[in-house]
Every structure is written in structure tokens, then in C-alpha cells.
Design a protein around this motif. Structure first.
Motif, PDB file in Angstrom:
ATOM      1  N   GLY B  43       0.785  -1.228   0.000  1.00  9.27           N
ATOM      2  CA  GLY B  43       0.000   0.000   0.000  1.00  9.27           C
ATOM      3  C   GLY B  43       0.812   1.270   0.000  1.00  9.27           C
ATOM      4  N   GLN B  44       2.125   1.150  -0.204  1.00  5.57           N
ATOM      5  CA  GLN B  44       2.973   2.337  -0.187  1.00  5.57           C
ATOM      6  C   GLN B  44       3.894   2.371  -1.396  1.00  5.57           C
ATOM      7  OE1 GLN B  44       4.564   3.865   3.596  1.00  5.57           O
ATOM      8  NE2 GLN B  44       4.027   1.868   4.451  1.00  5.57           N
ATOM      9  N   ILE B  45       4.345   3.564  -1.719  1.00  2.00           N
ATOM     10  CA  ILE B  45       5.355   3.719  -2.748  1.00  2.00           C
ATOM     11  C   ILE B  45       6.305   4.823  -2.295  1.00  2.00           C
ATOM     12  CG2 ILE B  45       4.064   5.426  -4.118  1.00  2.00           C
ATOM     13  CD1 ILE B  45       5.167   4.010  -6.648  1.00  2.00           C
ATOM     14  N   THR B  46       7.569   4.634  -2.620  1.00  2.00           N
ATOM     15  CA  THR B  46       8.552   5.680  -2.339  1.00  2.00           C
ATOM     16  C   THR B  46       9.064   6.204  -3.662  1.00  2.00           C
ATOM     17  OG1 THR B  46       9.170   4.614  -0.273  1.00  2.00           O
ATOM     18  CG2 THR B  46      10.707   6.218  -1.171  1.00  2.00           C
ATOM     19  N   LEU B  47       9.073   7.524  -3.790  1.00  4.47           N
ATOM     20  CA  LEU B  47       9.398   8.148  -5.067  1.00  4.47           C
ATOM     21  C   LEU B  47      10.550   9.134  -4.915  1.00  4.47           C
ATOM     22  CD1 LEU B  47       5.715   8.925  -6.041  1.00  4.47           C
ATOM     23  CD2 LEU B  47       7.166   7.221  -7.164  1.00  4.47           C
TER      24      LEU B  47
END
Lengths: 140, 140
Positions: B43-47
Motif C-alpha cells: 500500500g505504499q510507494i517511495t518516489l
């Protein structure tokens, strides 16, 4: 490397101004700070740095400088960023608190004055923090 | 009234860029976020939102938008400020963490994918936080 602190101070200042709020800073007074001594209480001073109160405000990475009137007399203020313990909006107390540098903390006790501040701009930081401390997040 | 959060995000972003560090944001993914699904994990993304990775970056009060390449393909990203759970420098983990809005938190579990991210730009937020959580201060 520059710390995040001056960036965060500028951010909260801009937030206050954009929202029509009055930015206040709480400052630990020591030999490095240039502020009116008669408004220092318990080694601290709280200053209104809104555009209306603080002229020629420069919030640099190391130093905050401005000119402000106290009792009708313009004074030049100089405050190391490391001495700023909080920045917040007068109207609702929202803002941020910071751990002050150890050097400032150690010498603060020597700067105390017993005078009761009756300031046009500064207010007692203790009056503020009792009501709004919960809004402030301490940054280390 | 606008919260301090977008101001703080912009402040840490600018601090990263000025220091030559790489700004990363951790994002809770929900129906309001437009990000490449194959890089979403738990449920997460790092950009990576550095100027080199994120083009036409706009860090608004409500929305962060930019264009970034994933696997050689340019994609438009749109991220509500409320979904950003952290911003920090890749190199040293310094930055800030935030409580994400309740709506984003509740729906995040429905967006999980089991894919292992092998990203050119994004990295797993769990890899990051284990090593640098102590640098992040949670803002409520």
C-alpha cells in the motif's frame, strides 16, 4: 552541511504570513543574541517577526536579522538560528519547537532579568507555551 | 486554512536540493493517488522527486504532481499532500514524517500488490525506515 532548521523556520514563517497569522519566535538569549534586554525574561524573549513588526527581516541559514520598534525606538535584532526554540502563530499556537543548541542553553541562565516585560511586540514565551504546547512538535 | 504540511514538504525538498541530496517521498497509495501500480508495495510507494528524476514537479498546497520515467516510460504522477507519510534525503535519511490522513490509511490495505519492486527510482519505504526512522520526527 546546513541543517533543516532554517528551512523549517522559513516555511512556518511563510505559512503564517500566507494565512494572515502573526509569526512569533521564542529565542533563548545568550551572548550571541542581540535583542532588547528589558524584554528578556528567564533568559528568553518572544518576538513578533510579522512583516508589520519586523522590518528588513532576513531569515538566513545561520542568522535571523531585522529591525523592530520597542517603546517607539527602532532596534536592530540579531538572532542565531540555533537560539530559536520555537516558531508559531500567535493566533492559534500552531508551529514547531526545536531543541536549542547546548551553548545557548548553558549561558541562558546568566542573562536573566527580573524586569516584567510590558512589550509592544514581544510576549512572554511562558504565557504562550502553556496554552499551545500541544501544537508544537519538538525537532531534534 | 492550509495546514503547515505542504510548507514543510517544500522546505525539506529545498533543503535536499540545496545540499546536493536526493529528496524521496513515501506515499500511502489509495484511490486518490496516481502512481505506477507495479511499484506499490504494502500500500505504499517511495518516489525520487529530485529535479533529475521528477520533471515538471509542482508541490502545491493540496497536490504534488510531476512526470517521471519508470522502466523507460514517462508517467504522470499525482499525489495528494495528505497521502505523503514522509520526505527525507536518500543519502542520510534526514527529513520529516507525517501522520497520513485517515481516509488514505483506511483504503491503503486494499491497494496492496504482491509484486517485488525493482525500480529505477522508487525504493521500498520499509528498507528506508528501518535505517533512518530515528531521524524522522512525526508531525501531527
Amino acid at each position: 552541511m546546513v541543517s533543516t532548521k532554517p528551512y523549517l523556520l522559513r516555511a512556518i514563517y511563510q505559512w503564517c504570513v500566507d494565512q494572515g497569522l502573526t509569526p512569533y519566535i521564542a529565542v533563548l538569549v545568550d551572548a550571541e543574541t542581540s535583542v532588547p534586554a528589558q524584554y528578556v525574561k528567564e533568559g528568553q524573549i518572544t518576538l513578533n517577526i510579522s512583516p508589520e513588526a519586523a522590518h528588513q527581516l532576513i531569515m538566513g541559514d545561520d542568522l535571523i536579522t531585522c529591525s523592530a520598534r520597542f517603546g517607539g525606538v527602532a532596534q536592530s535584532l540579531s538572532i542565531p538560528v540555533g537560539n530559536v526554540s520555537a516558531i508559531y502563530a500567535r493566533e492559534n499556537g500552531h508551529g514547531m519547537a526545536f531543541e536549542v543548541v547546548e551553548a545557548a542553553r548553558q549561558s541562558a541562565g546568566q542573562e536573566e532579568t527580573g524586569d516584567e516585560p510590558t512589550p509592544p511586540e514581544p510576549t512572554s514565551p511562558t504565557d504562550k507555551s502553556s496554552g499551545s504546547r500541544s501544537h508544537l512538535t519538538r525537532i531534534k
